[in-house]
Design a protein around this motif. Structure first.
Motif, PDB file in Angstrom:
ATOM      1  N   ASP A 174      60.238  92.690  68.647  1.00 19.53           N
ATOM      2  CA  ASP A 174      61.092  93.854  68.802  1.00 19.53           C
ATOM      3  C   ASP A 174      60.360  94.864  69.856  1.00 19.53           C
ATOM      4  O   ASP A 174      59.856  96.080  69.605  1.00 19.53           O
ATOM      5  CB  ASP A 174      61.304  94.842  67.741  1.00 19.53           C
ATOM      6  N   LEU A 175      60.120  94.177  71.105  1.00 18.00           N
ATOM      7  CA  LEU A 175      59.201  94.824  72.365  1.00 18.00           C
ATOM      8  C   LEU A 175      60.104  96.219  72.577  1.00 18.00           C
ATOM      9  O   LEU A 175      59.498  97.212  72.876  1.00 18.00           O
ATOM     10  CB  LEU A 175      59.209  93.939  73.438  1.00 18.00           C
ATOM     11  N   ASP A 176      61.314  96.237  72.710  1.00 15.65           N
ATOM     12  CA  ASP A 176      62.114  97.298  73.288  1.00 15.65           C
ATOM     13  C   ASP A 176      62.114  98.425  72.185  1.00 15.65           C
ATOM     14  O   ASP A 176      61.927  99.618  72.614  1.00 15.65           O
ATOM     15  CB  ASP A 176      63.510  97.058  73.444  1.00 15.65           C
ATOM     16  N   GLU A 177      62.118  98.106  70.875  1.00 16.26           N
ATOM     17  CA  GLU A 177      61.876  99.091  69.881  1.00 16.26           C
ATOM     18  C   GLU A 177      60.370  99.674  69.924  1.00 16.26           C
ATOM     19  O   GLU A 177      60.121 101.043  69.596  1.00 16.26           O
ATOM     20  CB  GLU A 177      62.057  98.608  68.700  1.00 16.26           C
ATOM     21  N   ALA A 178      59.294  98.923  70.229  1.00 15.89           N
ATOM     22  CA  ALA A 178      57.956  99.437  70.294  1.00 15.89           C
ATOM     23  C   ALA A 178      57.868 100.233  71.337  1.00 15.89           C
ATOM     24  O   ALA A 178      57.078 101.242  71.354  1.00 15.89           O
ATOM     25  CB  ALA A 178      57.133  98.027  70.835  1.00 15.89           C
ATOM     26  N   GLU A 179      58.688  99.983  72.624  1.00 15.43           N
ATOM     27  CA  GLU A 179      58.497 101.097  73.589  1.00 15.43           C
ATOM     28  C   GLU A 179      59.215 102.319  73.387  1.00 15.43           C
ATOM     29  O   GLU A 179      58.614 103.312  73.585  1.00 15.43           O
ATOM     30  CB  GLU A 179      59.112 100.340  75.091  1.00 15.43           C
ATOM     31  N   ASN A 180      60.033 102.251  72.647  1.00 13.46           N
ATOM     32  CA  ASN A 180      60.852 103.449  72.297  1.00 13.46           C
ATOM     33  C   ASN A 180      60.156 104.300  71.432  1.00 13.46           C
ATOM     34  O   ASN A 180      60.008 105.579  71.364  1.00 13.46           O
ATOM     35  CB  ASN A 180      62.104 103.049  71.163  1.00 13.46           C
ATOM     36  N   VAL A 181      59.184 103.742  70.409  1.00  7.13           N
ATOM     37  CA  VAL A 181      58.303 104.216  69.584  1.00  7.13           C
ATOM     38  C   VAL A 181      57.044 105.047  70.427  1.00  7.13           C
ATOM     39  O   VAL A 181      56.786 106.248  70.268  1.00  7.13           O
ATOM     40  CB  VAL A 181      57.740 103.350  68.542  1.00  7.13           C
ATOM     41  N   VAL A 182      56.700 104.225  71.374  1.00  9.64           N
ATOM     42  CA  VAL A 182      55.802 104.841  72.223  1.00  9.64           C
ATOM     43  C   VAL A 182      56.187 106.116  72.887  1.00  9.64           C
ATOM     44  O   VAL A 182      55.640 107.284  73.014  1.00  9.64           O
ATOM     45  CB  VAL A 182      55.272 103.891  73.002  1.00  9.64           C
ATOM     46  N   LEU A 183      57.342 105.945  73.577  1.00 10.79           N
ATOM     47  CA  LEU A 183      57.970 107.152  74.302  1.00 10.79           C
ATOM     48  C   LEU A 183      58.495 108.328  73.347  1.00 10.79           C
ATOM     49  O   LEU A 183      58.322 109.362  73.908  1.00 10.79           O
ATOM     50  CB  LEU A 183      59.197 106.500  75.012  1.00 10.79           C
ATOM     51  N   GLU A 184      58.754 108.053  72.415  1.00  8.00           N
ATOM     52  CA  GLU A 184      59.170 109.212  71.196  1.00  8.00           C
ATOM     53  C   GLU A 184      57.970 109.682  70.692  1.00  8.00           C
ATOM     54  O   GLU A 184      57.714 110.881  70.596  1.00  8.00           O
ATOM     55  CB  GLU A 184      59.937 108.585  70.133  1.00  8.00           C
ATOM     56  N   TYR A 185      56.867 109.072  70.726  1.00 12.69           N
ATOM     57  CA  TYR A 185      55.312 109.531  70.242  1.00 12.69           C
ATOM     58  C   TYR A 185      54.957 110.357  71.294  1.00 12.69           C
ATOM     59  O   TYR A 185      54.384 111.401  71.085  1.00 12.69           O
ATOM     60  CB  TYR A 185      54.525 108.548  69.923  1.00 12.69           C
ATOM     61  N   MET A 186      54.901 109.993  72.614  1.00  8.03           N
ATOM     62  CA  MET A 186      54.836 110.770  73.828  1.00  8.03           C
ATOM     63  C   MET A 186      55.325 112.015  73.813  1.00  8.03           C
ATOM     64  O   MET A 186      54.559 113.129  74.552  1.00  8.03           O
ATOM     65  CB  MET A 186      54.983 109.850  75.066  1.00  8.03           C
ATOM     66  N   LYS A 187      56.418 112.329  73.237  1.00  4.88           N
ATOM     67  CA  LYS A 187      57.069 113.754  73.341  1.00  4.88           C
ATOM     68  C   LYS A 187      56.318 114.590  72.507  1.00  4.88           C
ATOM     69  O   LYS A 187      56.239 115.904  72.676  1.00  4.88           O
ATOM     70  CB  LYS A 187      58.373 113.681  73.092  1.00  4.88           C
TER      71      LYS A 187
END
Length: 640
Positions: free
Chosen positions: A203-216
């Motif tokens: 789930d690489l795309d979901e992993a990237e979404n988690v990182v971007l959400e965490y970044m906020k």
């Protein structure tokens, strides 16, 4: 994604250490003995440690816990439990050690034993709760893990991370992400655990979404760099180099202000992505841009060149490296071994300043892969003489050598080492089964098969079924195949090659056809050329050579020498000279320098007293400059 066993074990080790540090009343002699027992266990000398333990007239809880820890680490749970029950006084470390021993082993019974001890505890700490929760998660019992999590009076970050990795290990990425969002306090380990787990679940795309959400919501931007680097490496591992490059480009260059900036790991992750894709030109370009390189940077480049078989570039970079480490040397040795240049591999091994166990394994495996069996065994003897303890990789290579050379005596010696040195896992058990089967020791192979705790491994079943089939025990092979299905183990294409071979040995034509059909219809396995060769053999051996020819004509793939060889062998046995000629001419085209088809066809014509046809074959041989190979009076079914 592995559960947090290392972290839990570290917590137990800290508990043991704290007891040692603050127990100042311990006599110096006992403190020394406790340390000695611990050192023996760490050095793999468990029996010596027990002998010393038994001689002691004065022991404290630390002594008992040290010995208990040794048994748990070796998964000798029966001895561990006996010692635990004999303990005059147990502390929380004792209970935690015993619980961790049970839950680290897969299986309902061990897990229930662990839970029973957990329920008996008068006092529990974080390690107790986290160990039990992780045990449930490891065994796929997430509902039980969640119930225990909800009952836990106070949770720490390890608890939350254990639940997150548990959900990920059981394929529930959504609940893992939901748990991450509910965490009252997250750290970089939490983010990394989730990102790594999502990557391993694909789930690489979901992993990237988690990182971007965490970044906020993240105040410490420097915490994100590790997650970004993990994502880049994840994309690289999956071959998504463009996505890895996109993330890499999003990270600012060194500014010294935010902490969220490219570091050496960022560059290494991107270089690894290029190297894995075989794009060493882009990897080298980025490597040359790096201002600071570490050994990982150099080793990634060297192993990348080895991966694309560019040993010239690998060696050049190796000599440019200021301080090559063991990995650098091992990569060069492995590269030359892969290229079949064992003399060069051995030269580098000989001059290597410090040889690790991996170095020995690399050179031994190199000789094994290149059929240098004598040299591999000599190196193993030297390895032992120099005091380097073999591991499962060493033993696996040696078992492969025994299998290839059919050396059962040496194989039995290695089997004894396996039982003494390591806890046999599925690959080692499979190697043992294969070794005994190749040596013709079918009963010994079956004994290993029956004793293994990893019967769910399809490779074990394939090895045993193949062993039976190759030695003509067709009934046993087919019986075991039926048992395999009853155990709900899904067969592979390799399984069916052995099954069809067994049918050929027994003359079971209808059964062979039925298994071939079942392979396609029941298991969705696309037949390969090996399956068609076996089917032609099944049908042809029973004299149905015309039907065998019809099977070949209807093949969706190009028949190879094994297919035509099976037909030619059947025609030879059943005296069908016309189809024999068709098969022989096909083999002549596939192997123009082989005398086998010519000789077999010549013999068939001679046996039938068709002398003009026999003379024609002889003339063809002379015209094509084919020399009869020594020992050829006929050819086998493969015509090799």
């Amino acid at each position: 994604m592995p559960l947090h066993w290392p972290r839990l074990r570290r917590a137990q080790q800290w508990q043991l250490l704290a007891i040692r540090i603050f127990s100042t009343h311990i006599p110096p002699e006992l403190r020394f003995v406790n340390k000695k027992i611990t050192e023996m266990i760490r050095g793999g000398r468990l029996e010596d440690a027990r002998a010393l333990f038994d001689k002691l007239s004065n022991r404290n809880t630390v002594t008992w816990n040290s010995m208990l820890s040794g048994y748990v680490q070796r998964r000798e749970l029966a001895r561990a439990r006996k010692l635990f029950d004999e303990m005059p006084k147990k502390d929380v470390v004792s209970w935690n050690l015993m619980i961790s021993g049970y839950v680290s082993c897969r299986g309902w019974r061990h897990l229930e034993e662990g839970r029973s001890l957990f329920d008996e505890m008068h006092e529990r700490d974080f390690v107790s709760w986290n160990t039990m929760i992780s045990g449930y998660a490891k065994n796929g019992r997430m509902d039980d893990a969640l119930r225990l999590f909800d009952c836990m009076p106070e949770k720490n970050v390890v608890t939350w991370n254990a639940m997150i990795t548990g959900f990920l290990n059981n394929g529930d990425a959504k609940r893992a992400s939901d748990f991450f969002k509910k965490m009252p306090r997250r750290d970089t380990a939490s983010l990394s655990a989730l990102v790594s787990g999502l990557i391993q679940n694909g789930d690489l795309d979901e992993a990237e979404n988690v990182v971007l959400e965490y970044m906020k919501t993240c105040d410490r931007k420097e915490d994100l760099i590790h997650a970004y680097n993990t994502l880049i490496a994840g994309y690289g591992q999956k071959g998504r180099v463009a996505d890895a490059q996109r993330l890499f480009d999003q990270i600012p260059v060194l500014t010294g202000k935010t902490g969220f900036e490219k570091n050496v790991v960022s560059y290494n992750s991107m270089i690894m992505s290029y190297a894995k894709a075989g794009d060493m030109s882009s990897a080298r370009e980025l490597f040359d841009q790096m201002k600071d390189r570490d050994n990982v940077s150099w080793n990634t480049m060297i192993s990348g060149y080895v991966h694309v078989s560019d040993m010239k570039a690998a060696v050049k970079l190796f000599y440019e490296m200021a301080t090559p480490d063991a990995l650098s040397w091992n990569s060069i040795i492995s590269g030359f071994a892969q290229a079949g240049k064992m003399e060069l591999a051995l030269d580098y091994f000989q001059i290597m300043p410090q040889k690790s166990r991996v170095s020995w394994n690399t050179i031994i495996a190199g000789y094994e892969k290149n059929a240098g069996f004598k040299e591999a065994i000599e190196l193993f003897v030297r390895m032992q003489a120099e005091g380097v303890k073999p591991d499962r990789h060493t033993l696996s290579s040696l078992l492969s050598i025994c299998a290839e050379s059919a050396d059962q005596y040496f194989g039995m010696q290695i089997h004894q080492l396996v039982t003494k040195i390591v806890i046999p896992d599925s690959p080692l058990n499979n190697s043992l089964i294969t070794m005994y089967a190749r040596c013709g020791a079918i009963s010994e192979a079956r004994t290993v098969f029956e004793e293994t705790k990893f019967r769910i491994d399809v490779i074990s079943w394939n090895a045993m079924i193949g062993g039976y089939a190759s030695h003509g025990f067709a009934k046993e092979a087919l019986g075991l195949f039926e048992s395999m299905k009853s155990f709900k183990v899904r067969p592979t294409y390799i399984t069916f090659i052995s099954v069809l071979s067994a049918c050929a040995h027994c003359g079971l034509v209808e059964e062979g056809k039925s298994y071939f059909k079942s392979m396609i219809c029941d298991f969705g396995i696309e037949p390969r050329v090996e399956h068609f060769a076996s089917l032609v053999d099944v049908v042809g051996r029973c004299g149905q050579v015309e039907e065998a020819m019809d099977i070949i004509n209807r093949m969706p793939i190009e028949p190879d020498k094994a297919v035509w060889g099976a037909l030619l062998g059947a025609c030879r046995v059943h005296g069908n000279a016309e189809l024999a000629r068709v098969a022989a001419e096909a083999l002549m085209r596939l192997e123009p320098e082989s005398s086998g088809p010519y000789v077999l066809l010549y013999n068939m014509y001679a046996d039938a007293e068709r002398w003009s046809d026999a003379d024609e074959i002889r003339v063809m041989m002379e015209k094509n400059n084919i020399k009869k190979e020594r020992g050829y009076s006929r050819v086998d079914s493969s015509c090799s």
